[in-house]
Design an enzyme around this catalytic site. Structure first.
Site, PDB file in Angstrom:
ATOM      1  N   HIS A  83      -4.450  -0.885   5.961  1.00 30.42           N
ATOM      2  CA  HIS A  83      -4.055  -0.124   7.150  1.00 30.42           C
ATOM      3  C   HIS A  83      -5.006  -0.356   8.324  1.00 30.42           C
ATOM      4  O   HIS A  83      -5.681   0.556   8.793  1.00 30.42           O
ATOM      5  CB  HIS A  83      -3.896   1.363   6.867  1.00 30.42           C
ATOM      6  CG  HIS A  83      -4.920   1.974   5.947  1.00 30.42           C
ATOM      7  ND1 HIS A  83      -6.269   1.861   6.139  1.00 30.42           N
ATOM      8  CD2 HIS A  83      -4.784   2.703   4.824  1.00 30.42           C
ATOM      9  CE1 HIS A  83      -6.901   2.499   5.185  1.00 30.42           C
ATOM     10  NE2 HIS A  83      -6.022   3.016   4.364  1.00 30.42           N
ATOM     11  N   HIS A 122     -10.402   0.940   1.998  1.00 29.27           N
ATOM     12  CA  HIS A 122     -10.187   1.918   3.066  1.00 29.27           C
ATOM     13  C   HIS A 122     -11.388   1.727   3.986  1.00 29.27           C
ATOM     14  O   HIS A 122     -12.493   2.171   3.682  1.00 29.27           O
ATOM     15  CB  HIS A 122     -10.122   3.342   2.511  1.00 29.27           C
ATOM     16  CG  HIS A 122      -9.838   4.342   3.582  1.00 29.27           C
ATOM     17  ND1 HIS A 122      -8.650   5.015   3.697  1.00 29.27           N
ATOM     18  CD2 HIS A 122     -10.603   4.754   4.623  1.00 29.27           C
ATOM     19  CE1 HIS A 122      -8.688   5.805   4.760  1.00 29.27           C
ATOM     20  NE2 HIS A 122      -9.869   5.669   5.334  1.00 29.27           N
ATOM     21  N   HIS A 160       0.872  -1.192   0.000  1.00 34.82           N
ATOM     22  CA  HIS A 160       0.000   0.000   0.000  1.00 34.82           C
ATOM     23  C   HIS A 160       0.901   1.233   0.000  1.00 34.82           C
ATOM     24  O   HIS A 160       1.503   1.570   1.013  1.00 34.82           O
ATOM     25  CB  HIS A 160      -0.902   0.015   1.246  1.00 34.82           C
ATOM     26  CG  HIS A 160      -1.834   1.187   1.298  1.00 34.82           C
ATOM     27  ND1 HIS A 160      -3.167   1.054   1.588  1.00 34.82           N
ATOM     28  CD2 HIS A 160      -1.636   2.511   1.108  1.00 34.82           C
ATOM     29  CE1 HIS A 160      -3.737   2.246   1.570  1.00 34.82           C
ATOM     30  NE2 HIS A 160      -2.818   3.150   1.289  1.00 34.82           N
ATOM     31  N   LYS A 208      -9.441  -0.425  -5.706  1.00 31.33           N
ATOM     32  CA  LYS A 208      -9.459   0.221  -4.396  1.00 31.33           C
ATOM     33  C   LYS A 208     -10.806   0.871  -4.113  1.00 31.33           C
ATOM     34  O   LYS A 208     -11.309   1.654  -4.923  1.00 31.33           O
ATOM     35  CB  LYS A 208      -8.361   1.285  -4.367  1.00 31.33           C
ATOM     36  CG  LYS A 208      -8.367   2.174  -3.146  1.00 31.33           C
ATOM     37  CD  LYS A 208      -7.784   1.476  -1.937  1.00 31.33           C
ATOM     38  CE  LYS A 208      -7.936   2.321  -0.680  1.00 31.33           C
ATOM     39  NZ  LYS A 208      -6.724   2.430   0.091  1.00 31.33           N
TER      40      LYS A 208
HETATM   41  O1  DOR Z   1      -3.282   9.245   5.800  1.00 29.92           O
HETATM   42  C1  DOR Z   1      -3.672   8.978   4.673  1.00 29.92           C
HETATM   43  N1  DOR Z   1      -3.176   9.584   3.583  1.00 29.92           N
HETATM   44  N2  DOR Z   1      -4.633   8.059   4.540  1.00 29.92           N
HETATM   45  C2  DOR Z   1      -5.209   7.816   3.366  1.00 29.92           C
HETATM   46  O2  DOR Z   1      -6.087   7.007   3.321  1.00 29.92           O
HETATM   47  C3  DOR Z   1      -4.818   8.578   2.159  1.00 29.92           C
HETATM   48  C4  DOR Z   1      -3.479   9.124   2.280  1.00 29.92           C
HETATM   49  C5  DOR Z   1      -3.166  10.177   1.247  1.00 29.92           C
HETATM   50  O3  DOR Z   1      -3.423   9.950   0.068  1.00 29.92           O
HETATM   51  O4  DOR Z   1      -2.641  11.212   1.609  1.00 29.92           O
HETATM   52 ZN    ZN Z   2      -3.339   5.097   1.742  1.00 32.44          ZN
END
Ligand code: DOR
Ligand code: ZN
Length: 345
Positions: free
Chosen positions: A174, A136, A13, A99
């Protein structure tokens, strides 16, 4: 000095972004990792196979000379995604997963899915052809507390979906809660979870105690300490359903250090050093290879990498930069708040 040789790891990821940011960050991944699943939440997102093919070409061009790195492409699921395009993408070997971002859950997710019913034709096709769905796993319902969003997602979206489509392979990405870990453990098949480096190291105090710490803010947000402990246990267990997905997500400092800062933590550069530290703390260095290099390939039906990397423990701490300077601007590097002695040789 001790050392540990493991198969070359993969990152299941990763956010590489595009343009100057892509060029500025990709070397930190390709130095250590053989492959990575590339997140599609660009602006505009990677929605079709043609988008993914073009993005893959831009990534390949940005890989530093001499590094061997394979980007594994994903498509950003929308309510209008065409099942035939998804199937073509898989059959041609271009697409590794699709996704799911619930609309509004995180960075550039507004084009994601609001009504799961509208995504069913694609999900049914994916179940049929064996293409994994990366999720997610957070609801976006305003009434649900942000610290409960993962659990509520499992109960109200993920579990019903898996009951309806038991053949669909789902990666809960995550994972941040004990509930998520338990849910994955309880599943007989077709469910696995990735765990980030930073969620093994920080809890919510790191974000909120002593002033707001934007460089520890990400989504899903880090939870209480008991959840961090559950993640660590799962990561070092050797259980093949848990593997590394760094979710390394670079944002330039001005977009983190402001009144409404972006979610994302940049860990690509020091992830392997952080992980070796964590696994050593847990007396489980012998399980690091399973977590970083073996379990992911099994889940995605790919061979493990033949090459190896060697981690060495140095007497003096390894110095990582506090920031990297990309053409898009400075990006702060994740600070684990302990000295890192493990280094990739
Ligand atoms: O902390 C994060 N940043 N979580 C996500 O799901 C997306 C990611 C981002 O693209 O910045
Ligand atoms: Zn992410």
């Amino acid at each position: 000095m001790s050392s540990l040789t493991i198969r070359r790891p993969d990152d299941w990821h990763l956010h590489l972004r595009d343009g100057a940011m892509l060029e500025g960050v990709i070397g930190d991944t390709s130095r250590h990792f053989a492959r990575a699943i590339i997140m599609p939440n660009l602006v505009p997102p990677v929605v079709t196979s043609a988008d993914a093919r073009a993005y893959r070409e831009r990534i390949l061009k940005a890989i530093p000379a001499g590094d061997r790195f394979e980007p594994l492409m994903t498509l950003y699921l929308t309510e209008h995604t065409n099942p035939d395009d998804v199937e073509d993408g898989k059959r041609s070997g271009l697409i590794t997963a699709v996704k799911l971002y619930p609309a509004g859950a995180t960075t550039n997710s507004h084009g994601g899915v609001r009504d799961m019913e509208k995504a069913m034709p694609v999900l049914e096709r994916m179940a049929k052809i064996g293409l994994p769905l990366c999720v997610h796993g957070e609801v976006t319902t305003p009434e649900v507390d942000i610290f409960d969003r993962e659990k509520v997602f499992i109960d109200t979206v993920l579990d019903p979906l898996r009951k309806r489509l038991p053949e669909l392979k789902v990666t809960m990405e995550h994972v941040t809660t004990e509930d998520g870990i338990e849910y994955i453990r309880s599943a007989e098949r077709n469910l696995a979870g990735s765990i980030t480096t930073h969620h093994l190291i920080i809890n919510r105090n790191d974000i909120l105690v002593g002033g707001i710490q934007p460089h520890y803010y990400c989504l899903p947000v880090a939870k209480r300490e008991n959840h961090r402990q559950a993640l660590r246990k799962a990561a070092v267990s050797g259980d093949a359903r848990f593997f590394l997905g760094t979710d390394s997500a670079p944002h330039v400092d001005p977009l983190k250090e402001c009144a409404c800062g972006c979610a994302g933590i940049y860990t690509s550069i020091n992830t392997m050093s952080c992980l070796a530290h964590v696994f050593e703390q847990e007396n489980a260095l012998d399980k690091l290879e399973a977590f970083a290099s073996l379990n992911g390939p099994v889940w995605y039906g790919l061979p493990a990498n033949e090459e190896t990397i060697t981690l060495v423990k140095r007497d003096q701490p390894v110095e990582f930069p506090q920031k990297i300077y990309t053409g898009a601007g400075p990006v702060t590097v994740f600070d684990p708040k302990f000295p890192l002695h493990w280094d990739v040789a």
